[in-house]
Motif scaffolding. Structure first.
Motif, PDB file in Angstrom:
ATOM      1  N   GLU A  44       0.748  -1.224   0.123  1.00  0.00           N
ATOM      2  CA  GLU A  44      -0.278   0.030   0.161  1.00  0.00           C
ATOM      3  C   GLU A  44       1.329   0.981  -0.103  1.00  0.00           C
ATOM      4  OE1 GLU A  44      -2.460   0.475   3.835  1.00  0.00           O
ATOM      5  OE2 GLU A  44      -0.325   0.372   4.952  1.00  0.00           O
ATOM      6  N   ILE A  45       0.970   2.227  -0.665  1.00  0.00           N
ATOM      7  CA  ILE A  45       0.974   3.960  -0.685  1.00  0.00           C
ATOM      8  C   ILE A  45       0.464   4.506  -0.131  1.00  0.00           C
ATOM      9  CG2 ILE A  45       2.321   4.983  -1.877  1.00  0.00           C
ATOM     10  CD1 ILE A  45       2.231   3.352  -4.069  1.00  0.00           C
ATOM     11  N   ILE A  46       1.116   4.751   1.407  1.00  0.00           N
ATOM     12  CA  ILE A  46       0.117   5.964   2.248  1.00  0.00           C
ATOM     13  C   ILE A  46       1.012   7.574   1.367  1.00  0.00           C
ATOM     14  CG2 ILE A  46      -0.380   7.172   4.251  1.00  0.00           C
ATOM     15  CD1 ILE A  46      -0.223   4.905   5.242  1.00  0.00           C
ATOM     16  N   PHE A  47       0.285   8.457   1.444  1.00  0.00           N
ATOM     17  CA  PHE A  47       0.335  10.138   0.954  1.00  0.00           C
ATOM     18  C   PHE A  47       0.672  10.604   2.445  1.00  0.00           C
ATOM     19  CE2 PHE A  47       0.736   7.852  -3.557  1.00  0.00           C
ATOM     20  CZ  PHE A  47       2.214   8.253  -4.090  1.00  0.00           C
ATOM     21  N   PRO A  48       0.896  11.354   3.008  1.00  0.00           N
ATOM     22  CA  PRO A  48       0.656  12.341   3.774  1.00  0.00           C
ATOM     23  C   PRO A  48       0.823  13.975   3.086  1.00  0.00           C
ATOM     24  CG  PRO A  48       2.500  10.833   4.960  1.00  0.00           C
ATOM     25  CD  PRO A  48       1.960  10.813   3.432  1.00  0.00           C
ATOM     26  N   ASP A  49      -0.179  14.460   3.226  1.00  0.00           N
ATOM     27  CA  ASP A  49      -0.307  15.752   2.262  1.00  0.00           C
ATOM     28  C   ASP A  49       0.168  16.869   4.320  1.00  0.00           C
ATOM     29  OD1 ASP A  49       0.048  17.816   0.056  1.00  0.00           O
ATOM     30  OD2 ASP A  49      -1.831  17.405  -0.052  1.00  0.00           O
ATOM     31  N   ASN A  50       1.114  17.168   3.642  1.00  0.00           N
ATOM     32  CA  ASN A  50       1.573  18.510   4.630  1.00  0.00           C
ATOM     33  C   ASN A  50       0.667  20.507   3.953  1.00  0.00           C
ATOM     34  OD1 ASN A  50       2.441  19.182   6.828  1.00  0.00           O
ATOM     35  ND2 ASN A  50       4.143  18.424   6.487  1.00  0.00           N
ATOM     36  N   HIS A  51      -0.903  19.591   3.374  1.00  0.00           N
ATOM     37  CA  HIS A  51      -1.439  20.720   2.916  1.00  0.00           C
ATOM     38  C   HIS A  51      -0.946  21.745   1.409  1.00  0.00           C
ATOM     39  CE1 HIS A  51      -4.928  23.051   4.424  1.00  0.00           C
ATOM     40  NE2 HIS A  51      -3.860  24.249   3.662  1.00  0.00           N
ATOM     41  N   SER A  52      -0.278  20.695   0.997  1.00  0.00           N
ATOM     42  CA  SER A  52       0.373  21.243  -0.129  1.00  0.00           C
ATOM     43  C   SER A  52      -0.950  22.343  -0.962  1.00  0.00           C
ATOM     44  CB  SER A  52       0.287  20.712  -1.287  1.00  0.00           C
ATOM     45  OG  SER A  52       1.534  19.041  -0.813  1.00  0.00           O
ATOM     46  N   THR A  53      -0.099  23.359  -1.429  1.00  0.00           N
ATOM     47  CA  THR A  53      -1.258  24.836  -2.185  1.00  0.00           C
ATOM     48  C   THR A  53      -0.957  24.332  -3.693  1.00  0.00           C
ATOM     49  OG1 THR A  53       0.837  25.970  -2.421  1.00  0.00           O
ATOM     50  CG2 THR A  53      -0.319  25.797  -0.390  1.00  0.00           C
ATOM     51  N   ASP A  54      -0.715  23.329  -3.998  1.00  0.00           N
ATOM     52  CA  ASP A  54      -0.585  23.012  -5.740  1.00  0.00           C
ATOM     53  C   ASP A  54      -2.011  21.973  -5.663  1.00  0.00           C
ATOM     54  OD1 ASP A  54       1.119  20.645  -4.904  1.00  0.00           O
ATOM     55  OD2 ASP A  54       2.452  21.096  -5.898  1.00  0.00           O
ATOM     56  N   SER A  55      -1.759  20.976  -6.946  1.00  0.00           N
ATOM     57  CA  SER A  55      -2.694  20.188  -7.577  1.00  0.00           C
ATOM     58  C   SER A  55      -2.047  18.348  -6.473  1.00  0.00           C
ATOM     59  CB  SER A  55      -3.140  20.181  -8.393  1.00  0.00           C
ATOM     60  OG  SER A  55      -1.820  19.503  -9.823  1.00  0.00           O
ATOM     61  N   SER A  56      -1.311  18.961  -5.259  1.00  0.00           N
ATOM     62  CA  SER A  56      -0.402  17.180  -5.013  1.00  0.00           C
ATOM     63  C   SER A  56      -1.870  15.983  -4.473  1.00  0.00           C
ATOM     64  CB  SER A  56       0.195  17.000  -3.865  1.00  0.00           C
ATOM     65  OG  SER A  56       1.535  18.061  -4.375  1.00  0.00           O
ATOM     66  N   PHE A  57      -2.566  16.696  -3.471  1.00  0.00           N
ATOM     67  CA  PHE A  57      -3.417  15.961  -3.536  1.00  0.00           C
ATOM     68  C   PHE A  57      -4.696  15.414  -4.319  1.00  0.00           C
ATOM     69  CE2 PHE A  57      -6.688  14.853  -0.218  1.00  0.00           C
ATOM     70  CZ  PHE A  57      -6.186  13.749   0.314  1.00  0.00           C
ATOM     71  N   ALA A  58      -4.762  16.250  -4.873  1.00  0.00           N
ATOM     72  CA  ALA A  58      -5.702  15.855  -6.368  1.00  0.00           C
ATOM     73  C   ALA A  58      -5.140  14.738  -7.321  1.00  0.00           C
ATOM     74  CB  ALA A  58      -6.244  17.267  -6.881  1.00  0.00           C
ATOM     75  N   LEU A  59      -3.799  15.052  -7.625  1.00  0.00           N
ATOM     76  CA  LEU A  59      -3.580  13.840  -7.776  1.00  0.00           C
ATOM     77  C   LEU A  59      -3.727  12.295  -7.131  1.00  0.00           C
ATOM     78  CD1 LEU A  59      -0.073  15.056  -9.465  1.00  0.00           C
ATOM     79  CD2 LEU A  59      -2.378  14.723 -11.172  1.00  0.00           C
TER      80      LEU A  59
END
Length: 347
Positions: A44-59
């Motif tokens: 499994e791949i877990i991406f913890p997103d530190n409140h990115s201001t670009d489209s990182s979490f949308a990806l």
């Protein structure tokens, strides 16, 4: 051949902050490594997103809809790198977890060697950098820092290591109960390990984007590492204070004996007095600053605030993360997208 249900699950933790150019590349690289190992390992791949201001979490969301093995959490604000990583470890469901940077400067091709060491009984496998693309001044500063930290710390911190590492489930379980307002993961994982080993590798240059750790952030991480795993700065303050007090006492004694017993003429020296006063003021300011850093950490710790606050999640069952729920790190935000149900294996 081992059945799919008997495969060991490996959680890959990839912390992100404004990594839109690297998210899909990192996902594809992990798939490339694990596809030949599908008869032994699921992932499994877990991406913890530190409140990115670009489209990182949308990806990440798009990848999660394509592959149920991709999971992600977005924090309500930037809580710092080490808090983000610790939250990722707490969400890991695997028999082991591997942390790797999204820019792939740490080569995923080394992961099978990590797994081999793990299968032989090591509960912590740490990547050690042989070569890296930094300038010589920066490189020597890093080497000096890690050697100083290793000398000052009571924990077995690996010299020249980065964040590329494998943790066994036993360490992941212990991390669930860690209550540290300012965690330093390299030292913390070494402290919890019963048997750790190292894997040397050459670090690659970053292909896309810019480093999220400018000099100011790196200095902050270094100070955090020192304060989190050593009380040597406080001892230095104490010993220096004692040394200055001893010198002052001996100088005063020598002055009194010379003046009263040997009648030595000692004209008052303005420059000497001024220098000594400035030295005393400097030492007081320096050591009060050191003490203040520790007092500040104590203050943050006793406030018992959540380490991170999860604003949004995808493919993760947050109710299965008791450590986060105890700490109050899970919140419901108006307008959140519904969480996709957790899955272990995807297409």
């Amino acid at each position: 051949m081992t059945s799919k249900t008997e495969c060991k699950l490996v959680s890959i933790i990839i912390p992100i902050f404004n990594e839109e150019a690297n998210v899909r590349t990192a996902y594809e690289a992990i798939r490339t490594v694990f596809d030949p190992l599908h008869d032994r390992y699921a992932f499994e791949i877990i991406f913890p997103d530190n409140h990115s201001t670009d489209s990182s979490f949308a990806l990440v969301q798009a990848l999660a809809r394509e592959d149920g093995r991709v999971r992600g959490v977005r924090f309500a604000r930037n809580f710092g790198f080490h808090r983000s990583v610790l939250t990722g470890y707490r969400l890991a469901a695997g028999d082991a977890a591997i942390q790797i940077d999204c820019d792939l400067q740490d080569p995923p091709e080394v992961i099978p060697e990590f797994l081999e060491r793990w299968e032989k009984g090591d509960d912590l496998v740490v990547g050690v950098r042989r070569e890296r693309a930094d300038g010589q001044t920066f490189l020597w500063a890093r080497k000096l820092f890690y050697r100083l930290l290793a000398k000052m710390s009571d924990d077995d911190i690996v010299i020249d290591s980065g964040d590329f590492r494998l943790l066994d489930r036993t360490i992941l379980d212990q991390l669930q109960s860690i209550d540290d307002a300012a965690p330093f993961m390299r030292g913390l994982t070494s402290m919890l390990a019963a048997k750790q080993s190292t894997v040397p590798y050459d670090r690659k240059p970053r292909l896309h984007g810019e480093s999220k750790f400018p000099l100011r952030s790196l200095i902050g991480l270094a100070v955090n590492g020192m304060l989190a795993h050593s009380i040597v700065p406080l001892r230095v303050a104490t010993y220096t204070g004692l040394a200055v007090a001893l010198v002052t006492f001996l100088s005063t004694l020598a002055y009194i004996v010379g003046r009263l017993v040997f009648h030595v003429p000692m004209p008052a020296g303005f420059a000497t007095t001024t220098a000594l006063l400035l030295l005393g003021i400097t030492l007081n300011a320096l050591f009060l600053g050191i003490i203040g850093e520790y007092v500040g950490r104590i203050y943050n710790q006793i406030r018992a605030r959540p380490m991170t606050v999860i604003e949004q999640s995808i493919n993760i069952n947050l109710s299965s993360a008791p450590a986060l729920r105890r700490a109050g790190e899970l919140r419901s935000y108006p307008g959140d997208r519904p969480t996709i149900p957790a899955q272990i294996e995807g297409s």
